[in-house]
Each structure stands twice: as structure tokens, then as C-alpha cells.
Design an enzyme around this catalytic site. Sequence first.
Site, mmCIF file in Angstrom:
data_model
loop_
_atom_site.group_PDB
_atom_site.id
_atom_site.type_symbol
_atom_site.label_atom_id
_atom_site.label_comp_id
_atom_site.label_asym_id
_atom_site.label_seq_id
_atom_site.Cartn_x
_atom_site.Cartn_y
_atom_site.Cartn_z
ATOM 1 N N SER A 1 -9.586 1.882 2.876
ATOM 2 C CA SER A 1 -8.794 2.690 1.975
ATOM 3 C C SER A 1 -7.810 1.873 1.138
ATOM 4 O O SER A 1 -7.227 2.395 0.181
ATOM 5 C CB SER A 1 -8.004 3.739 2.786
ATOM 6 O OG SER A 1 -7.090 3.116 3.677
ATOM 7 N N LYS B 1 0.843 -1.194 0.000
ATOM 8 C CA LYS B 1 0.000 0.000 0.000
ATOM 9 C C LYS B 1 0.879 1.246 0.000
ATOM 10 O O LYS B 1 1.899 1.297 0.698
ATOM 11 C CB LYS B 1 -0.905 -0.017 1.238
ATOM 12 C CG LYS B 1 -1.938 1.098 1.296
ATOM 13 C CD LYS B 1 -2.844 0.904 2.510
ATOM 14 C CE LYS B 1 -3.918 1.960 2.606
ATOM 15 N NZ LYS B 1 -4.831 1.742 3.747
ATOM 16 N N SER C 1 -9.916 -0.556 6.860
ATOM 17 C CA SER C 1 -9.306 -0.414 5.541
ATOM 18 C C SER C 1 -8.640 -1.662 4.992
ATOM 19 O O SER C 1 -8.292 -1.705 3.807
ATOM 20 C CB SER C 1 -8.305 0.746 5.555
ATOM 21 O OG SER C 1 -8.975 1.976 5.687
#
Length: 449
Positions: free
Chosen positions: A155, A77, A179
Site C-alpha cells: 500500500s 506515508k 506494503s
Amino acid sequence: MLPSLIELQNALEDGRTTSVALTQAALARIADPDGEGASVFTTVWEEQALAAARASDILRAAGLARSPIDGLPVSIKDLFDVAGHVTRAGSAVRRDAEPAKRHADPVRRLAQAGAVLIGHTNMTEFAFSGLGLNPHYGTPSSPWDRARRRIPGGSSSGAGVSVADGMAAAALGTDTGGSVRIPSAFCGLTGFKPTAARIPSGGMFPLSASLDSIGPLAASVSCCAILDGILSDDARRAPVAPPPSRLRLAITNSLVLDGADDVVRGTFNVAIERLRAAGVIIDTLEIPEFSELAHINRKGGLVCADAYAVHREALETQFDQYDPRVASRILRGRDIDAADYIELRALRAQWIAAIEARLRNHDALLMPTVPVIAPTIASLQASDEAYFAANGLILRNPTLINFLDGCALSLPCHAPGEAPVGLMVAGPAHADARILDTGLAIEGILGVR
């Protein structure tokens, strides 16, 4: 069905494939102009990844495989520093930031275990939404019902799609209010949010120091357990599924099914009945504290206060570069004073104690990870009202466990071909091993692996 890390590792050991071949296949999927790669990744490290894959194959030929993820492509990420690369955190604000000088702690542990780091994945700007929309770098769609282009969840949006579409064998994500678990639910994956303190966050761009946790998205409970062991540097045993008759689980009517659509409600109820039919004891608990959380967080909560502390200077000088929907939430933290913050932390401690007491006699609490199936990207792009309503509802259930400082799995519980629905298996802080054991048992009963 996606291959597990163990299945991929067996294929490497048996000579049926190589790390280079797996990495080339992942890179080809990323580069496919008809795929989602352009919006899944903000940066792809092709040369670096192939070099790491070649090194893994050489070491394996010498009998020196380093771990169960040695030679497997893993996406990172874009919230974690990777040496030599810019950490954009999904934002135009950081587009020209200095490249990182060293790996973030979780990235370093993955690299030392032999993971092939394949690229930075796209995300909601600064990780501040559960939907996955990004106006700067695009929004990848969930693998289900792709013609209608549904949200991937956030996210860790790119993280989820990278695994679901075979661009990585697993992904590194973060979870401040769901997330890791939300994109796992919407993309038909398994995701694990560990007890936050177990995994170091050095080199990660923070959203909320009070609530941030770091976890994997992968194909199965065992995959998540392997990655969690590496990320936490905890050489614990592999998870062991207890017999169904030894499991005592809890469900609740308090809040978690409010606003659920018919698909999620029906899928969740079928899963519960299948567990009961297998011999699992399932009790219904009243947890009134869940309904108190919205009032506790009415001024924006810990996440807005913590985020504003990180962003206040950048908001003054670069406000026009922020996603307005993200900036508006961060700015709520401006009105939380020191007394409010101290009171919040005290209320949180009391809230945690009350819920831990209610869950004391159960192995895990079950609820839908998200109470609705994934809405379309277009419907949320078009309307602030729809965006914020969906964001609040989609974050609601996972956020309960972050505020609890707990740990939780999201694993698929839908039938093949149907809309993805996640089943959350949750517990209090440091119940990680029990949650992984329980999740493995549930996975087997539901036949999702």
C-alpha cells in the site's frame, strides 16, 4: 543508480551540497507538472521542509550533524501523524479529520535525527491492498515502462515512487502484508520489514494490530539499516556482509513460485545461480505450511478481523466514501466471531513454530518478493476480477512473512533496464541483524549496488 544515504551524507560533509539544495531539488521534482508528484504526495510541507533544511545546514556548520540522515529529505506515508497536519490514510473518509497534535513515534524519531520531513505520501486507502490504486487521490506509476503506466505496488505506493523519482532520499512506510516490500520490488528499491515489535506504532492509523509493522524504503541495504536503527532506537552496529562461503540459505518449491511469470521465474533463477557460483550454500526445503495459510485465513484472517474492529462505526455512517474494493475486504471481518479469532491466534502460533523449526539451520529464506512483474494500472482499474486476482497473487509471498511475525528485505535482482524484480531475504522474528547482514552480502554478490 540512486545515491545512498551515506553518499548523500558525505556530499553534505564535504560541502558539495547543502540540505537546502537537496530539499529544493526534491521539491522541484514533486512540483514538476510532467512528473508523478501530484499523485505521489497528498500533502507537501514546503515551508516546513525548507526551514528544517536551513536548521540542519546551520547545525552542520557548527559541527553538530545529528545522524546519517540529518538534512536529508524523507517522505512520510499518510498513515502517520505529523503535528499540525491531517492524517488521511489515503481515504476520503478522513479528509476533514482533526490535524494531529503530535508526531507519531516513528516520525518523531526521524525528526529528532534531523530528517527533513517533506510530505505525506499517497497510499492505498487504509493500507488495504498490495496494488497501490487509489480512486480518491490518484495512482502514481512505477518508474519502469512509464509509457504503459504500471502499478507502483502498495500500500506504500507514493513512498516507493517518491524515492525512485528522487522526491525523497528515503521513505517511511508500513507493511501488514507486504506494503513496504511490494512497492520496493516494483520500483527497483530496497525495502525492509522488521520484526513488528521492534518499532513503536503510536500515532499510526492501524490496519491490523496483529500484523502491522513499520519500515523504510531506500536505495540500499545499508540505507535501510541506518533508518531501521533510528526507527527502532537501536544503536546496533552497521551490517557486515559475511563471506559467501559462510552463508547457508534456503529456497522452497512450496507455493512461492506458483503462478510466477517467465520474467520473475527466470530472474530469480539467475540470481540463485549467481549466489551458488559465488560459493553460497543454497538448500531446497519443503515448507508445506505455506500452502496451509490460505485455508487458515479462509474467513478473512486476522487482517480482516482487526480492520473491521477499527472501521465498523465509520462503515455504518460513511460507507459511500470508502473505496468499494477496500470496503468489501474490511466487511469480511464482520463474520469472524470471537471463537474464530481465538482459534486463528492459536493456529498462527503453531504455524510459526513449525516454520521456525524448518528454518533453524539457515541464515535466510529466499523467494521472489512478488511472483509477477507489475501489471498496468488501467487493466486493474477496469476489472474487479483482475484487481482481486492480482491483489491476492501479489500479496501472497510477502504475507507469509507477516503471518510468521518475521523480518525480510526486498532487494532488486534484475539487470539494469529490465523489469524490476525483487528478491526477498526473510527470517523469523528478531533475526533482523542477520537478515540485514545476509542482504548486504547478497547485494554485493549480485552487484545491484
